[in-house]
Design a protein around this motif. Structure first.
Motif, short mmCIF file in Angstrom:
data_model
loop_
_atom_site.label_atom_id
_atom_site.label_comp_id
_atom_site.label_asym_id
_atom_site.label_seq_id
_atom_site.Cartn_x
_atom_site.Cartn_y
_atom_site.Cartn_z
N SER A 1 -8.72 3.01 -20.18
CA SER A 1 -8.25 2.63 -18.72
C SER A 1 -6.28 2.43 -18.56
N THR B 1 -10.91 -10.41 -16.84
CA THR B 1 -9.66 -9.18 -16.97
C THR B 1 -10.94 -8.13 -17.37
N HIS B 2 -9.89 -7.12 -17.23
CA HIS B 2 -10.17 -5.77 -17.71
C HIS B 2 -9.61 -4.49 -18.34
N ILE C 1 -18.53 0.64 -22.93
CA ILE C 1 -17.42 -0.36 -21.62
C ILE C 1 -16.19 -0.80 -22.55
N GLN D 1 -12.47 0.70 -21.36
CA GLN D 1 -11.17 -0.48 -20.99
C GLN D 1 -10.00 -0.24 -22.11
N TYR E 1 -16.68 -1.94 -11.54
CA TYR E 1 -17.63 -1.75 -12.10
C TYR E 1 -17.74 -3.60 -12.22
N LYS E 2 -16.57 -4.50 -12.92
CA LYS E 2 -17.15 -5.40 -13.30
C LYS E 2 -17.23 -6.09 -11.89
N GLU F 1 -9.30 2.35 -14.42
CA GLU F 1 -9.15 1.43 -14.68
C GLU F 1 -9.71 1.16 -12.98
N GLN G 1 -2.97 -9.10 -16.63
CA GLN G 1 -2.49 -7.68 -16.48
C GLN G 1 -1.27 -7.77 -15.04
N VAL H 1 -19.79 -7.06 -20.80
CA VAL H 1 -18.56 -8.60 -21.14
C VAL H 1 -17.95 -8.04 -23.11
N MET I 1 -13.74 0.68 -12.80
CA MET I 1 -13.81 -0.57 -14.50
C MET I 1 -14.29 -1.65 -14.09
N ILE I 2 -12.51 -1.55 -13.04
CA ILE I 2 -11.91 -2.79 -11.92
C ILE I 2 -13.64 -3.36 -10.65
#
Lengths: 167, 167, 167, 167, 167, 167, 167, 167
Positions: free
Chosen positions: F133, G79-80, F126, F130, F146-147, F140, G54, G109, F143-144
């Motif tokens: 991304s 945040t990513h 991960i 990041q 995914y979170k 990116e 970001q 995370v 990833m957003i």
């Protein structure tokens, strides 16, 4: 009269700490012999000490050492007298090394381990006296009074605190 | 005849471990009383046990407990008899908690701490016998023989190894 | 008026640390009684304290001790009041011993353990106030404001930093 | 009727352990709400939970988490209710990580930390009940009886042992 | 021909582990003598072993022990031959005790300590061979090839992985 | 197309663990090359790998190793690419050794260290994503999401728990 | 121009340490914003910071905290962006608490953890620059030169030593 | 004449400690070359050093490093000469990191590890001399005398103590 307690430290630098032990023995009026010997630097001397301990009249041995603290274990291997170990925090690892080296004795050869450092040095003296008091009623009486004194000192300190207005 | 050794464990689950202690005492033919009491769950019972220990004829107390192992310290606080502590590895922290809780006693109230687990349980028995042997020459003789037996067992094992062709 | 908080420390040397606790209680205007008692040196005094705690009007007990820190556990064993423990780093093992001795309580007798040292002493006071605030809306309001103040202090410090040109 | 206890665990895999907590609350007849939320995977959910905890009628929060166990601290940051933390030994480091992450809270935001694992989960329930019993005499009575029951169970076990001939 | 390596283990239960050492010595065609002796249970035997080590033709000693692992230190105290120590993880403390007891030797008496457990046992053999290779060019050549073989084995494994489609 | 991620493990036995990393990269559709190399057994291969990493198009390196885990540090010494380290718990010391060997890098040569074991292996993937991304808006976005998915999974589990009647 | 690096410390007392980080960023001519926020004392501020990171143009976040160091994890949860954590040794437990609290993040995370204390603070800056250098060839060139400079400094020191006659 | 011992330290700040090593070598009249090189900051220099060590006539290498102490392992990977490692306590974790990073070498590439800090630095010198004495009877004689001197020094200190009236 023979001295019932033999004390061995592994290094000259342990002298201030072992004062905690001898202060207790002095308080109880119990004779002791204090010497320096090293499990690793003077092994023959150490082994001879342990082998002759009983003949010299010792009844309990107190041993303080730091780092890979083998001294108590090496002495315990050569005598059937009770051996009390004091782990000393003299290496950068702060006593974790001397504690584990002293206490983790294999089945068959015990070392009665005390706390790391000052408290342990004091308690080594007290524990030795507790053993002697099993066969000496005068020492036993003194020990009972000592324990009462400990409790009284707490009360005195608590009362001081009270007078200073903490309650 | 009075039993010279009192053994207390903090929990029923400590019974298999304390067998290592009682096997030693049985081997030396020394009487003992084994009971369960908890410093935290049955404090009154524990304190009464400690206070009456001497009157019941006990000369040495052996105490096994795990986790925040307060049992030996709590008993040592209420008696002047020598207290031997066995740290038991019964929590996820593998005995580091019971070891530190048992050995790090403050100045004034010692607990003679043995190794964590089985080896410690066995050695608690041996150390108690070593104390008793100070005033009983028959036990002392047996202890001297026991230590010789330990050495002989090593030789037997080494010879077996040799016969199997390891040298 | 009865004081809702009883504070016990194991030794006179813990006084500077416990100031962190009493400062918090003073700030919230909550009465407390501070005394010294030792689990090992003055066990009877400690047990009597715990047994009478509720009758004396205490609602929460705060206990600080170092090394093999049994004090909080011994008190918790004798009362059903909530007991908060502060591990003190007073031995060479730097608080690992007092932390594990305080927190690793067996099932049945909890001690609410705080951080080792100063932060823990301060938090013991705050946690006690949080408990009291459950049944006292004035204290609760103050606690809400206190938490807001904590956040504001962070902002002030961040702004100072900004003014010094760190961004 | 509102449930006084909110329980949060960080992961589904913590369910068997938290059964130790809910068994205690069931025994005392105290309502609770059990949910899953993660400080790191579902931070908004966790924060909302903490912020609304008081409005939902919770009086005490119990939080269990493993590894870098931030969950209890994150919840404590957002509420002035007392937060009890259970460190869970779910990583290879056996609970040393979750214990230190839970207990070492900075001055200002306490988490009342219990033992690592099962004993801690059980004690979290008991400590929550102790807090509630401060303002509910029926619960208090039950708690007093519970502590007596703990002591009696010890006696039963000790008697069983005696009957088996251990003394 | 005299065997250049003497191996001592503290207990029969260490035999499977020491196979890692003897496999290496067998691979290099270097003779060794393997025996059992205990620093604590058979101290005289251990000391005699160390004192006679050189006369028997040993050039390097390899010693494996667990718990309060004094064996390597005790042997190093009685000989000027290089002593290699293998800490064995045989107690509940998982090798932290044997590691610290073996490595933390005081100034004057070194023990060359290897990793805890299997890797350390294997490396004890390799390190002994490295010492012997200083005065034996045939062994040295073999050692150079052995190190090349280690590197080649990694390549083979990496290629296998590649063929399985991991890149 | 060039693969942006290079993964190196120190031993074949680390393959099951590294699956946690590659699963993440597969999920994000990011190419990687997985190989085995050892800092100690195949140092030249390891150094060549690190030196050529950038030329081969790698942008981030992920390195997993156990015990005295030097692999990540050795690679970081030879490249200016970001290196992510996964400490693996493959020795008796349970990952304390690999964690400290990986994370305690001296000033000048960082290794971005993840948790010991499975969680760390997953997070290494991960964290690499990041980093990527930052210069790829499609990754990116993923990833957003995914979170967000992580958060939703928590809600699903919490709802399941609710349906089973835990509240 | 927007600053690419956001730095957050948990307490004013961490300022001297974080100078190690900002010195590196200054050396590379990379803009940063330094602020104070606490995961526990100012949670809303911390969460807002992370959520807006970001938008404010930050590409990498660096977070330093001591004790139960939740700050990096709490920010990573919101945040990513890549989050780099510096464990600070500000409690009596010497950084073991902050290290484990920072590094042992659960799967999902990650926090890229650096060494405890000064070395880690310096490396956090370097690692951030390494990430930025992936998409900025000027920074990359500087980083390559920086690593060469590190090697040259070693040579200078070695030569100084030689001149002093150590070889 | 060629110098048989090569000493490498990872940092200028290790110079005072390594004096303990060179004092021993000076005492035994054994030549050495002392230099600084870093596994991470000057990897090429370190690898070249290791590769050329034998050609330069070194027979034993002594390596001291702190924190994630990879230096000894990296050198051992590139030579078949015996490598002795000294873990230095230069980070906040007090040597636990350098000890584990040095000693926990994987199977195949041993580092003979000494105690953390001063005692270890001194013993590294002694162990190197013990290795050399295997093929040089003059050094061997000196070593035998050195060990006798260690024992005599203990006797002198013990006698001093006696004269001061401690027995």
């Amino acid at each position: 009269m023979k001295k019932p307690i033999g004390i061995v430290i592994g290094s000259e630098s342990d002298l201030p700490l072992i004062k905690e032990t001898t202060n207790i023995l002095d308080f109880f009026g119990i004779g002791y012999d204090l010497t320096i010997s090293s499990a690793h630097r003077s092994p023959k001397r150490t082994i001879d000490y342990a082998k002759n301990a009983q003949k010299r009249g010792f009844r309990v041995l107190i041993v303080g050492a730091g780092a890979a603290a083998h001294l108590a274990g090496v002495i315990a291997a050569e005598t059937h007298l009770p051996v009390i170990g004091i782990p000393i925090d003299s290496s950068p690892l702060q006593g974790f090394d001397s504690l584990l080296s002293t206490v983790q004795m294999p089945g068959g050869v015990p070392v009665a381990t005390m706390a790391v450092g000052k408290a342990g040095a004091r308690n080594a003296g007290i524990f030795a006296v507790q053993i002697l008091s099993l066969s000496d009623s005068k020492i036993e009486e003194k020990m009972i009074k000592y324990k009462q004194k400990l409790a009284k000192e707490v009360v005195v300190k608590a009362n001081n605190l009270k007078r200073q207005g903490n309650s």
